[in-house]
Design a protein around this motif. Structure first.
Motif, PDB file in Angstrom:
ATOM      1  N   THR A   1      -0.265  -4.417  -0.754  1.00  0.00           N
ATOM      2  CA  THR A   1      -0.053  -4.265   0.683  1.00  0.00           C
ATOM      3  C   THR A   1       0.713  -5.438   1.294  1.00  0.00           C
ATOM      4  O   THR A   1       1.174  -5.348   2.431  1.00  0.00           O
ATOM      5  CB  THR A   1      -1.399  -4.121   1.409  1.00  0.00           C
ATOM      6  OG1 THR A   1      -2.183  -5.310   1.204  1.00  0.00           O
ATOM      7  CG2 THR A   1      -2.168  -2.909   0.884  1.00  0.00           C
TER       8      THR A   1
ATOM      9  N   TYR B   1      -4.507  -1.053   3.814  1.00  0.00           N
ATOM     10  CA  TYR B   1      -3.698  -1.965   4.620  1.00  0.00           C
ATOM     11  C   TYR B   1      -4.502  -2.646   5.726  1.00  0.00           C
ATOM     12  O   TYR B   1      -4.212  -3.784   6.089  1.00  0.00           O
ATOM     13  CB  TYR B   1      -2.506  -1.216   5.230  1.00  0.00           C
ATOM     14  CG  TYR B   1      -1.345  -1.098   4.280  1.00  0.00           C
ATOM     15  CD1 TYR B   1      -0.280  -1.999   4.334  1.00  0.00           C
ATOM     16  CD2 TYR B   1      -1.308  -0.104   3.304  1.00  0.00           C
ATOM     17  CE1 TYR B   1       0.791  -1.910   3.458  1.00  0.00           C
ATOM     18  CE2 TYR B   1      -0.245   0.001   2.426  1.00  0.00           C
ATOM     19  CZ  TYR B   1       0.793  -0.918   2.507  1.00  0.00           C
ATOM     20  OH  TYR B   1       1.852  -0.833   1.618  1.00  0.00           O
TER      21      TYR B   1
ATOM     22  N   GLY C   1       4.515  -4.703   2.343  1.00  0.00           N
ATOM     23  CA  GLY C   1       4.623  -3.867   3.537  1.00  0.00           C
ATOM     24  C   GLY C   1       4.220  -4.607   4.796  1.00  0.00           C
ATOM     25  O   GLY C   1       4.904  -4.533   5.827  1.00  0.00           O
TER      26      GLY C   1
ATOM     27  N   TYR D   1       2.802   0.933  -3.528  1.00  0.00           N
ATOM     28  CA  TYR D   1       2.769   0.445  -2.152  1.00  0.00           C
ATOM     29  C   TYR D   1       1.999   1.388  -1.226  1.00  0.00           C
ATOM     30  O   TYR D   1       1.465   0.954  -0.207  1.00  0.00           O
ATOM     31  CB  TYR D   1       4.185   0.273  -1.616  1.00  0.00           C
ATOM     32  CG  TYR D   1       4.993  -0.784  -2.335  1.00  0.00           C
ATOM     33  CD1 TYR D   1       4.675  -2.135  -2.212  1.00  0.00           C
ATOM     34  CD2 TYR D   1       6.079  -0.433  -3.138  1.00  0.00           C
ATOM     35  CE1 TYR D   1       5.427  -3.116  -2.864  1.00  0.00           C
ATOM     36  CE2 TYR D   1       6.833  -1.407  -3.782  1.00  0.00           C
ATOM     37  CZ  TYR D   1       6.494  -2.736  -3.649  1.00  0.00           C
ATOM     38  OH  TYR D   1       7.229  -3.702  -4.298  1.00  0.00           O
ATOM     39  N   ALA D   2       1.985   2.668  -1.566  1.00  0.00           N
ATOM     40  CA  ALA D   2       1.273   3.632  -0.725  1.00  0.00           C
ATOM     41  C   ALA D   2       1.035   4.910  -1.513  1.00  0.00           C
ATOM     42  O   ALA D   2       1.775   5.231  -2.446  1.00  0.00           O
ATOM     43  CB  ALA D   2       2.065   3.947   0.545  1.00  0.00           C
TER      44      ALA D   2
ATOM     45  N   LEU E   1       6.508   4.808   4.237  1.00  0.00           N
ATOM     46  CA  LEU E   1       5.120   4.353   4.350  1.00  0.00           C
ATOM     47  C   LEU E   1       4.393   5.144   5.432  1.00  0.00           C
ATOM     48  O   LEU E   1       3.285   5.649   5.228  1.00  0.00           O
ATOM     49  CB  LEU E   1       5.107   2.864   4.676  1.00  0.00           C
ATOM     50  CG  LEU E   1       3.755   2.142   4.643  1.00  0.00           C
ATOM     51  CD1 LEU E   1       3.272   1.959   3.207  1.00  0.00           C
ATOM     52  CD2 LEU E   1       3.876   0.777   5.330  1.00  0.00           C
TER      53      LEU E   1
END
Length: 255
Positions: free
Chosen positions: A153, A144, A156, A52-53, A117
């Motif tokens: 992305t 993002y 999120g 996710y990051a 995040l």
């Protein structure tokens, strides 16, 4: 003494950190960062985890990751084996590059997911490397607001809005906001931002500017470089502040 068991996340999502052993620099140049991102992508295709990051710093890495069928321990052994083999060949070194075990914390809620995040994306800013997180090239921030390449992305962004355009705007505002976020981290007390590093250099060699060191005779210059590396300054940071070439700084043994 046996290691403590990793706290299991009911969501399967973790904030993970990897650090260079003894604060070892793990990314010396752009090629190193690019290689590690390719390693993440390749391993992701094999292991099935979701990223996710991420933020790659000179001597440590932050990841926001969701475990799949394969345990994270196996995942990071795969990543380490591939990248460290390549890195050691490139720099003519042997042995471990990463600290023995990654650190992790469970991410159980949407609100803490967003906190992590932001914390990951603000890492370069909080370290004094950039004045705007959008200026740092080795994090997932741009994935993002532009085009995702490695990260999922959608999840999120969905926490901000179901409308993608609005979600991206809210994401930017959220990530730029001042905060008191506290997340998993290593003790980075030995890591200095550029202002602190400048003050340190001035204090050990009585100069008005770190750039004066480049004019010192070789022995005195290298002694100062060694002290800077022992203090935790990265090669790139010393190069940036002093104007001394990357190759010269790398050649000074900090042991």
């Amino acid at each position: 003494m046996p290691r403590a068991a990793r706290d299991k996340s009911s969501t399967g999502i973790y904030h993970v950190m990897l650090r260079g052993v003894n604060h070892q620099i793990i990314f010396e140049d752009d090629e190193d960062y690019q290689k590690f991102l390719r390693t993440l992508k390749h391993t992701k295709e094999k292991s099935g985890y979701i990223i996710y990051a991420y933020c790659l710093m000179s001597n440590h890495i932050h990841l926001l990751i969701k475990e799949a069928e394969e345990d994270l321990g196996i995942v990071f052994r795969r990543i380490g084996a591939s990248y460290v083999y390549w890195y050691n060949r490139k720099y003519g070194r042997r042995g471990h590059l990463f600290q023995d075990r990654y650190k992790s914390e469970a991410v159980e809620t949407d609100s803490y997911f967003l906190t992590v995040l932001r914390y990951i994306h603000q890492n370069p800013y909080n370290a004094g490397i950039v004045e705007n997180i959008a200026d740092y090239p080795w994090s997932s921030y741009h994935e993002y607001i532009e085009e995702p390449r490695l990260c999922d992305t959608e999840f999120g962004l969905s926490l901000f809005s179901s409308d993608r355009v609005k979600a991206i705007k809210l994401f930017e505002e959220f990530n730029l906001a001042a905060n008191q976020d506290r997340c998993l981290d290593y003790d980075q007390g030995v890591r200095l931002n550029d202002m602190q590093a400048t003050d340190f250099i001035k204090s050990i060699c009585d100069v008005q500017s770190p750039s004066e060191i480049a004019l010192f005779e070789k022995g005195k210059r290298n002694k100062i470089i060694k002290q800077c590396k022992e203090k935790g300054l990265s090669i790139r940071q010393i190069e940036r502040l002093t104007g001394i070439s990357f190759g010269v700084i790398r050649g000074v043994d900090s042991r």
